[in-house]
Design a protein around this motif. Structure first.
Motif, short mmCIF file in Angstrom:
data_model
loop_
_atom_site.label_atom_id
_atom_site.label_comp_id
_atom_site.label_asym_id
_atom_site.label_seq_id
_atom_site.Cartn_x
_atom_site.Cartn_y
_atom_site.Cartn_z
N THR A 223 15.95 118.75 -35.94
CA THR A 223 16.91 118.15 -36.86
C THR A 223 16.26 116.94 -37.50
OG1 THR A 223 18.78 118.82 -35.47
CG2 THR A 223 19.21 117.11 -37.11
N TRP A 224 16.45 116.81 -38.81
CA TRP A 224 16.04 115.59 -39.50
C TRP A 224 17.27 114.96 -40.13
CZ3 TRP A 224 11.33 113.17 -39.93
CH2 TRP A 224 10.20 113.88 -39.50
N LEU A 225 17.34 113.63 -40.06
CA LEU A 225 18.45 112.92 -40.66
C LEU A 225 17.93 111.76 -41.48
CD1 LEU A 225 19.34 113.29 -37.24
CD2 LEU A 225 21.46 113.37 -38.49
N TRP A 226 18.66 111.42 -42.51
CA TRP A 226 18.35 110.25 -43.32
C TRP A 226 19.54 109.29 -43.29
CZ3 TRP A 226 13.77 108.90 -45.51
CH2 TRP A 226 12.78 109.89 -45.55
N TYR A 227 19.23 108.02 -42.99
CA TYR A 227 20.25 106.98 -42.89
C TYR A 227 19.93 105.87 -43.89
CZ TYR A 227 22.03 108.67 -38.35
OH TYR A 227 22.60 109.41 -37.33
N LYS A 228 20.98 105.14 -44.29
CA LYS A 228 20.82 103.93 -45.10
C LYS A 228 21.43 102.76 -44.33
CE LYS A 228 22.17 101.70 -49.43
NZ LYS A 228 23.09 101.76 -50.59
N GLN A 229 20.73 101.64 -44.32
CA GLN A 229 21.24 100.46 -43.64
C GLN A 229 21.28 99.29 -44.61
OE1 GLN A 229 18.89 98.93 -40.34
NE2 GLN A 229 20.74 98.29 -39.26
N GLU A 230 22.42 98.62 -44.65
CA GLU A 230 22.56 97.40 -45.45
C GLU A 230 22.62 96.21 -44.52
OE1 GLU A 230 25.39 97.69 -48.63
OE2 GLU A 230 25.08 99.86 -48.83
N PRO A 231 22.34 95.01 -45.04
CA PRO A 231 22.25 93.82 -44.17
C PRO A 231 23.50 93.62 -43.32
CG PRO A 231 21.40 93.33 -46.35
CD PRO A 231 21.99 94.71 -46.43
N GLY A 232 23.29 93.40 -42.03
CA GLY A 232 24.39 93.10 -41.13
C GLY A 232 25.22 94.29 -40.71
N GLU A 233 24.78 95.48 -41.08
CA GLU A 233 25.54 96.68 -40.73
C GLU A 233 24.68 97.68 -39.98
OE1 GLU A 233 28.28 96.38 -44.77
OE2 GLU A 233 27.39 98.30 -44.18
N GLY A 234 25.33 98.63 -39.34
CA GLY A 234 24.60 99.71 -38.71
C GLY A 234 24.20 100.76 -39.74
N PRO A 235 23.25 101.62 -39.39
CA PRO A 235 22.86 102.69 -40.32
C PRO A 235 24.02 103.65 -40.60
CG PRO A 235 21.26 102.43 -38.55
CD PRO A 235 22.46 101.64 -38.17
N VAL A 236 24.07 104.13 -41.84
CA VAL A 236 25.08 105.09 -42.26
C VAL A 236 24.39 106.40 -42.59
CG1 VAL A 236 26.82 105.64 -44.00
CG2 VAL A 236 26.65 103.30 -43.11
N LEU A 237 24.90 107.49 -42.04
CA LEU A 237 24.28 108.79 -42.26
C LEU A 237 24.46 109.23 -43.72
CD1 LEU A 237 22.88 111.26 -40.94
CD2 LEU A 237 25.17 112.21 -40.60
N LEU A 238 23.34 109.65 -44.34
CA LEU A 238 23.36 110.14 -45.71
C LEU A 238 23.29 111.67 -45.76
CD1 LEU A 238 20.77 107.68 -47.29
CD2 LEU A 238 23.26 107.52 -47.41
N LYS B 134 7.60 119.16 -39.25
CA LYS B 134 6.99 117.87 -38.92
C LYS B 134 7.14 116.86 -40.05
CE LYS B 134 3.46 119.55 -35.73
NZ LYS B 134 2.01 119.57 -35.44
N ASP B 135 7.91 117.21 -41.09
CA ASP B 135 8.06 116.26 -42.18
C ASP B 135 9.37 116.48 -42.93
OD1 ASP B 135 6.91 117.76 -45.04
OD2 ASP B 135 6.64 118.72 -43.09
N SER B 136 9.76 115.44 -43.66
CA SER B 136 10.97 115.50 -44.48
C SER B 136 10.82 114.50 -45.61
CB SER B 136 12.20 115.16 -43.63
OG SER B 136 13.38 115.16 -44.42
N PHE B 137 11.47 114.78 -46.73
CA PHE B 137 11.49 113.79 -47.80
C PHE B 137 12.91 113.57 -48.28
CE2 PHE B 137 12.56 116.23 -51.50
CZ PHE B 137 11.96 117.47 -51.38
N LEU B 138 13.10 112.41 -48.91
CA LEU B 138 14.38 112.05 -49.52
C LEU B 138 14.11 111.61 -50.95
CD1 LEU B 138 17.48 111.36 -49.26
CD2 LEU B 138 16.74 109.04 -48.72
N ASN B 139 14.83 112.19 -51.89
CA ASN B 139 14.77 111.76 -53.28
C ASN B 139 16.11 111.17 -53.70
OD1 ASN B 139 12.17 112.71 -53.61
ND2 ASN B 139 12.79 114.65 -54.51
#
Lengths: 111, 114
Positions: free
Chosen positions: A31-46, A70-75
């Protein structure tokens, strides 16, 4: 132990530009996952990817699970100022197990 | 609905003191994870609970670190005799095991050891 190499470490772009970031691993993930994190917060699943070769979109975001597993990309297309943040890839070996995270890509979008 | 909550949001302590960090997972989530994030870095896995048992505690950095979970709810991460290198943000995540294990994160506890 497993390592994820995420690149680039940082990106400075103009609003409206497209962005691409990627992760490579020394070993296979199921499984591959991409998260975004903003200052002062936990990562949010994208986006979550479950099958090799899978291409998944979520609005302006598109991610792919590499054939080798063995790899993943996010655009990100047509970036906007609220896209600013740190983007992390994460791999998971088996259902329910730990996530192994990349070091993150710091994205700055100039209006 | 309510997400993962953590308390305190910030903790400043003196070297050598013990600290307890609390995590309340999303109701009904059977799996709970603790991670540590040092400044400017990615997340490091610490421990994973399935129910109140811990199948994987291999990420705990030393015997000063321990964690427990009551049933399928609250978890507490305890750091004894804190050291300056323990300063980090401690993040908790929970997931439905059945739902492909997508992990949902709390806001974290920022620990500063002086």
């Amino acid at each position: 132990g497993q390592q994820l190499n995420q690149s680039p470490q940082s990106m400075f772009i103009q609003e409206g530009e497209d962005v691409s970031m990627n992760c490579t691993s020394s070993s296979i993930f199921n499984t591959w996952l991409w998260y975004k994190q903003e200052p002062g917060e936990g990562p949010v699943l994208l986006i979550a990817l479950y099958k090799a070769g899978e291409l998944t979109s979520n609005g302006r975001l598109t991610a792919q699970f590499g054939i080798t597993r063995k790899d993943s990309f996010l655009n990100i297309s047509a970036s906007i100022p609220s896209d600013v943040g740190i983007y992390f890839c994460a791999g998971q070996e088996t259902s329910g197990s730990r996530l192994t995270f990349g070091e993150g890509t710091q994205l700055t979008v100039n209006p | 609905g309510a997400g993962v909550s953590q308390s305190p949001s910030n903790k400043v302590t003196e070297k050598g003191k013990d600290v307890e960090l609390r995590c309340d997972p999303i109701s009904g989530h059977t799996a709970l994870y603790w991670y540590r994030q040092r400044l400017g870095q990615g997340l490091e896995f610490l421990i994973y609970f399935q129910g109140n048992s811990a199948p994987d505690k291999s990420g705990l950095p030393s015997d000063r670190f321990s964690a427990e979970r009551t049933g399928e709810s609250v978890s507490t991460l305890t750091i004894q005799r804190t050291q300056q290198e323990d300063s980090a943000v401690y993040l908790c995540a929970s997931s439905w095991v059945a739902n492909y294990n997508e992990q949902f994160f709390g806001p974290g506890t920022r620990l500063t050891v002086l």
